[in-house]
Design a protein around this motif. Sequence first.
Motif, PDB file in Angstrom:
ATOM      1  N   HIS A   1      29.255  41.727  30.970  1.00 54.46           N
ATOM      2  CA  HIS A   1      30.015  42.576  31.923  1.00 54.46           C
ATOM      3  C   HIS A   1      29.707  41.818  33.164  1.00 54.46           C
ATOM      4  CE1 HIS A   1      29.394  45.083  28.231  1.00 54.46           C
ATOM      5  NE2 HIS A   1      30.422  45.630  28.755  1.00 54.46           N
ATOM      6  N   LEU A   2      30.755  41.488  33.853  1.00 53.68           N
ATOM      7  CA  LEU A   2      30.339  41.194  35.330  1.00 53.68           C
ATOM      8  C   LEU A   2      31.289  41.865  36.444  1.00 53.68           C
ATOM      9  CD1 LEU A   2      30.063  37.238  34.726  1.00 53.68           C
ATOM     10  CD2 LEU A   2      28.276  38.718  34.765  1.00 53.68           C
ATOM     11  N   GLY A   3      30.779  42.143  37.538  1.00 52.24           N
ATOM     12  CA  GLY A   3      31.434  42.822  38.811  1.00 52.24           C
ATOM     13  C   GLY A   3      31.016  42.103  39.964  1.00 52.24           C
ATOM     14  N   MET A   4      31.999  41.634  40.789  1.00 55.16           N
ATOM     15  CA  MET A   4      32.161  40.987  41.914  1.00 55.16           C
ATOM     16  C   MET A   4      32.577  41.933  43.040  1.00 55.16           C
ATOM     17  SD  MET A   4      31.359  38.698  39.752  1.00 55.16           S
ATOM     18  CE  MET A   4      33.135  38.766  38.695  1.00 55.16           C
ATOM     19  N   PHE A   5      31.795  42.483  43.736  1.00 56.77           N
ATOM     20  CA  PHE A   5      32.189  43.341  44.957  1.00 56.77           C
ATOM     21  C   PHE A   5      32.263  42.556  46.487  1.00 56.77           C
ATOM     22  CE2 PHE A   5      29.567  46.910  42.612  1.00 56.77           C
ATOM     23  CZ  PHE A   5      30.355  46.862  41.557  1.00 56.77           C
ATOM     24  N   SER A   6      33.273  42.576  46.756  1.00 56.00           N
ATOM     25  CA  SER A   6      33.333  41.708  48.194  1.00 56.00           C
ATOM     26  C   SER A   6      32.409  40.427  48.094  1.00 56.00           C
ATOM     27  CB  SER A   6      32.936  42.468  49.261  1.00 56.00           C
ATOM     28  OG  SER A   6      33.487  43.794  49.400  1.00 56.00           O
ATOM     29  N   GLY A   7      32.633  39.736  46.698  1.00 60.73           N
ATOM     30  CA  GLY A   7      31.805  38.976  46.940  1.00 60.73           C
ATOM     31  C   GLY A   7      32.287  37.790  45.773  1.00 60.73           C
ATOM     32  N   THR A   8      33.003  36.690  46.068  1.00 56.81           N
ATOM     33  CA  THR A   8      33.395  35.577  45.181  1.00 56.81           C
ATOM     34  C   THR A   8      33.224  34.362  45.815  1.00 56.81           C
ATOM     35  OG1 THR A   8      35.450  36.215  46.560  1.00 56.81           O
ATOM     36  CG2 THR A   8      35.420  36.968  44.405  1.00 56.81           C
ATOM     37  N   PRO A   9      33.255  33.425  45.017  1.00 55.85           N
ATOM     38  CA  PRO A   9      32.746  32.029  45.707  1.00 55.85           C
ATOM     39  C   PRO A   9      33.923  31.584  46.620  1.00 55.85           C
ATOM     40  CG  PRO A   9      33.584  31.957  43.291  1.00 55.85           C
ATOM     41  CD  PRO A   9      33.516  33.484  43.796  1.00 55.85           C
ATOM     42  N   GLN A  10      33.594  31.212  47.643  1.00 57.96           N
ATOM     43  CA  GLN A  10      34.706  31.004  48.977  1.00 57.96           C
ATOM     44  C   GLN A  10      35.449  29.671  48.607  1.00 57.96           C
ATOM     45  OE1 GLN A  10      35.951  33.293  51.093  1.00 57.96           O
ATOM     46  NE2 GLN A  10      34.739  34.762  50.077  1.00 57.96           N
ATOM     47  N   GLY A  11      34.782  28.619  48.365  1.00 60.86           N
ATOM     48  CA  GLY A  11      35.240  27.344  47.994  1.00 60.86           C
ATOM     49  C   GLY A  11      35.302  27.238  46.611  1.00 60.86           C
ATOM     50  N   ALA A  12      35.342  25.860  46.085  1.00 57.76           N
ATOM     51  CA  ALA A  12      35.209  25.287  44.886  1.00 57.76           C
ATOM     52  C   ALA A  12      33.739  25.588  44.380  1.00 57.76           C
ATOM     53  CB  ALA A  12      35.775  23.872  44.635  1.00 57.76           C
ATOM     54  N   SER A  13      33.614  25.952  43.230  1.00 53.41           N
ATOM     55  CA  SER A  13      32.102  26.117  42.661  1.00 53.41           C
ATOM     56  C   SER A  13      32.135  25.697  41.222  1.00 53.41           C
ATOM     57  CB  SER A  13      31.947  27.692  42.663  1.00 53.41           C
ATOM     58  OG  SER A  13      32.082  28.518  41.703  1.00 53.41           O
TER      59      SER A  13
ATOM     60  N   GLN B   1      40.043  37.471  47.033  1.00 55.70           N
ATOM     61  CA  GLN B   1      40.240  38.033  45.719  1.00 55.70           C
ATOM     62  C   GLN B   1      41.749  37.795  45.110  1.00 55.70           C
ATOM     63  OE1 GLN B   1      38.242  41.756  45.094  1.00 55.70           O
ATOM     64  NE2 GLN B   1      40.192  42.943  44.387  1.00 55.70           N
ATOM     65  N   ARG B   2      42.700  37.937  45.933  1.00 55.81           N
ATOM     66  CA  ARG B   2      43.982  37.949  45.420  1.00 55.81           C
ATOM     67  C   ARG B   2      44.377  36.643  45.194  1.00 55.81           C
ATOM     68  NH1 ARG B   2      45.919  41.619  50.807  1.00 55.81           N
ATOM     69  NH2 ARG B   2      45.444  43.637  49.965  1.00 55.81           N
ATOM     70  N   GLU B   3      43.688  35.488  45.904  1.00 59.47           N
ATOM     71  CA  GLU B   3      43.972  34.096  45.733  1.00 59.47           C
ATOM     72  C   GLU B   3      43.576  33.847  44.154  1.00 59.47           C
ATOM     73  OE1 GLU B   3      43.221  29.898  48.031  1.00 59.47           O
ATOM     74  OE2 GLU B   3      41.784  31.710  48.167  1.00 59.47           O
ATOM     75  N   LEU B   4      42.052  34.385  44.073  1.00 60.93           N
ATOM     76  CA  LEU B   4      41.366  34.184  42.592  1.00 60.93           C
ATOM     77  C   LEU B   4      42.219  34.665  41.204  1.00 60.93           C
ATOM     78  CD1 LEU B   4      37.814  34.584  43.227  1.00 60.93           C
ATOM     79  CD2 LEU B   4      38.902  32.581  42.713  1.00 60.93           C
ATOM     80  N   ARG B   5      42.875  36.105  41.938  1.00 59.68           N
ATOM     81  CA  ARG B   5      43.619  36.710  40.891  1.00 59.68           C
ATOM     82  C   ARG B   5      45.042  35.661  40.321  1.00 59.68           C
ATOM     83  NH1 ARG B   5      45.650  42.878  40.926  1.00 59.68           N
ATOM     84  NH2 ARG B   5      46.975  42.779  38.884  1.00 59.68           N
ATOM     85  N   GLY B   6      45.437  35.208  41.229  1.00 55.65           N
ATOM     86  CA  GLY B   6      46.670  34.460  40.934  1.00 55.65           C
ATOM     87  C   GLY B   6      46.141  33.196  40.040  1.00 55.65           C
ATOM     88  N   MET B   7      44.964  32.494  40.450  1.00 52.49           N
ATOM     89  CA  MET B   7      44.565  31.490  39.654  1.00 52.49           C
ATOM     90  C   MET B   7      44.155  31.989  38.439  1.00 52.49           C
ATOM     91  SD  MET B   7      42.206  30.130  42.944  1.00 52.49           S
ATOM     92  CE  MET B   7      41.365  28.726  42.145  1.00 52.49           C
ATOM     93  N   PHE B   8      43.301  33.006  38.086  1.00 51.34           N
ATOM     94  CA  PHE B   8      43.201  33.528  36.772  1.00 51.34           C
ATOM     95  C   PHE B   8      44.554  33.892  36.183  1.00 51.34           C
ATOM     96  CE2 PHE B   8      38.845  35.200  38.999  1.00 51.34           C
ATOM     97  CZ  PHE B   8      38.418  33.693  38.504  1.00 51.34           C
ATOM     98  N   GLU B   9      45.207  34.601  36.714  1.00 48.37           N
ATOM     99  CA  GLU B   9      46.370  34.870  35.831  1.00 48.37           C
ATOM    100  C   GLU B   9      47.220  33.584  35.043  1.00 48.37           C
ATOM    101  OE1 GLU B   9      48.700  37.962  38.081  1.00 48.37           O
ATOM    102  OE2 GLU B   9      47.117  39.318  37.653  1.00 48.37           O
ATOM    103  N   LYS B  10      47.074  32.658  35.972  1.00 49.89           N
ATOM    104  CA  LYS B  10      47.805  31.540  35.823  1.00 49.89           C
ATOM    105  C   LYS B  10      46.941  30.752  34.573  1.00 49.89           C
ATOM    106  CE  LYS B  10      49.533  27.246  38.202  1.00 49.89           C
ATOM    107  NZ  LYS B  10      49.202  26.300  39.214  1.00 49.89           N
TER     108      LYS B  10
END
Lengths: 381, 381
Positions: free
Chosen positions: B289-301, B336-345
């Motif tokens: 289980h992983l939770g990211m609170f205001s903390g997501t990779p900002q660039g590629a990782s 977060q919204r950008e990642l959401r798009g990438m993950f959903e895709k």
Amino acid sequence: MKLLLTSALLAFSLAYAQTPADTAGWTKATTTHRLSEFPKIHTDGRLWFQFKAPDAKLVQLRIGATNKTYDMQKDKDGAWSIIIPPPGPGFQYYWFIVDGLIVMDPGSYTYYSNGIKTAVEAQAPGEDYYLTRNVPHGDIRQHLFYSKVTQSFRRMFIYTPPDYDTNLKTRYPVLYLQHGAGEDEAEWTSAGRAHLILDNLIAEKKAVPMIIVMNNGFASRPGETAASGPGVARNFSAFEQMLIQDVIPDIDAKFRTIPDRDHRAMAGLSMGGMQTFQIGLTHLDVFSHLGMFSGTPQGASKPLDDILAQGVALNKRLHVFWFGAGTTEERFINRQRELRGMFEKAGIKALYFESEGTAHEFQTWRRCLNQFAPLLFKTGR
Amino acid sequence: MKLLLTSALLAFSLAYAQTPADTAGWTKATTTHRLSEFPKIHTDGRLWFQFKAPDAKLVQLRIGATNKTYDMQKDKDGAWSIIIPPPGPGFQYYWFIVDGLIVMDPGSYTYYSNGIKTAVEAQAPGEDYYLTRNVPHGDIRQHLFYSKVTQSFRRMFIYTPPDYDTNLKTRYPVLYLQHGAGEDEAEWTSAGRAHLILDNLIAEKKAVPMIIVMNNGFASRPGETAASGPGVARNFSAFEQMLIQDVIPDIDAKFRTIPDRDHRAMAGLSMGGMQTFQIGLTHLDVFSHLGMFSGTPQGASKPLDDILAQGVALNKRLHVFWFGAGTTEERFINRQRELRGMFEKAGIKALYFESEGTAHEFQTWRRCLNQFAPLLFKTGR
């Protein structure tokens, strides 16, 4: 902590320099937080403070139990600096005075002592009993409980000894340990390092493993004026009732204690010592070991008159009756010596400790705890 | 906490007054210590600050995630005051600026946020999930352990749920919860109130009883330059090794955990979220289980590229994959919204939470924990 040969006199001659002749030998003090470089401490015990205030006309450092005050010197970047000789052993509160305004050092951790204070951990040659050594360590718990006396949730700090969570069949004696009029329930561990003192004593088999319970010593019933600090009337009635009726039953229910008087001690510093004297002596059905650290009744008091009247009869009721104070806190050491005379005349057995060269300060109380804890729970088992 | 009808607009019209029209409705803030009367909070949410600086020419108050700044007014006794409208919900850092010098308020408790900061607990209408309610309470422990990676003793904070010490046959799942680049291991409980959030969730049976382990997120091997705060290179390698090799084995040995991946979660705020993303996703044998609170990779990782490549296959390996951020912390909510798009895709299942009207601040992260904790350890048992 190494005891170095550099004398205090040599250190003193090097003081008042704005920057050190060389930067070797300086490290951050253990009380300096991770985003600050100052205060620094030298291997010879000197301390180096720095504070940025480009527009100030005068910045001073005030430090220690005697409030020693130094003028700092400003560099071209607006940073004020001072290097001072060792200020006295161990834990030292200090602050800056910026054109008359008291300002805490943004570089150091804060503690509670008559408000929020910054402090620096200075050297104490020969004293390593409160350092973090490679020994088994107990935990410190923040524990919430509901007090029916104050009708509020309150927080206590509880030290559980090493192996408390693995020796699940072992039960432990309990020391109730109180702060002074300036502090709160966190300070016996944060400034006093009570947990490390016990870890080290237990590792050396000098003290038996015990639980330590630290409560906030200010308590008032709903509608009563809340006592809050120095100068408050010394009315411990609500605290006494809370300790006996709320705290001890909560601890005995939730922790693996040995719930009898033979395995219960009370001690405290300053106001906490006065509370120990008053509450402990009027509840000898609850406590059998009492420690007063720089905290004895200053005038006549009911328990004092009572025990002087009891005389030798008291000796059967107390396993340990212990007094400690620093030799440079005149009012407290004088009163301790005066009481000693009265007790000896009355045939009352007690133990007395004088902390050489320390004042009304935590280094006195660390030494007291280090002397007192080994005496506990070794009789009456 | 009562939600009053007085509107923010009315409150605003009353602001900037030096003293209130009447003193009814004002009490000390919960973050004001016992020897101070200020800051005070009104039942309508306004805050009243006071600071004594008789010789200052200008004293300002700076408060909140947006650094809103107010000029204070001096009375004849040299006390500077300001009454301000509600500054935003919940926990707010603030300080005074005295003729340009930043000074913490001597009246408030201090916290660690890029150094020592004073803070005030403001109203948060409708949010009572982090208040001290009349429910069973867990303990917070300060626990010392030796890290072979850093070769030093380190401190962690550990929340044990209510009844941990009496239900001695029960074993518990564990959430490893990390602070951000500005904080330390104490702040998830002192500023974040993680323990009270869990006490309340457990009492309402919304969350299963769990242990929470909070470590200092800065770690370095001997000889490495120590990372210390914002702006440090995001090299989590020593922390990662310490967490996996030192911390988790210590916790599994000393606490009654369920020591498998199904019963282990990791989460963190800001830098702690980035650590969770990087360490969690590269140790799916350890965490589920992983939770990211205001903390997501900002660039590629690396872990981001890896999981995008895995796509739907990742869904079988994670019970909960959770992201949260405040709507007014632009960089974080946008990412977060950008990642959401990438993950959903990519077909990757995750959950997303947006904290309405909060920024890069503890109120966002309290809400995140309150949303995230109920989802944990409810699958895979």
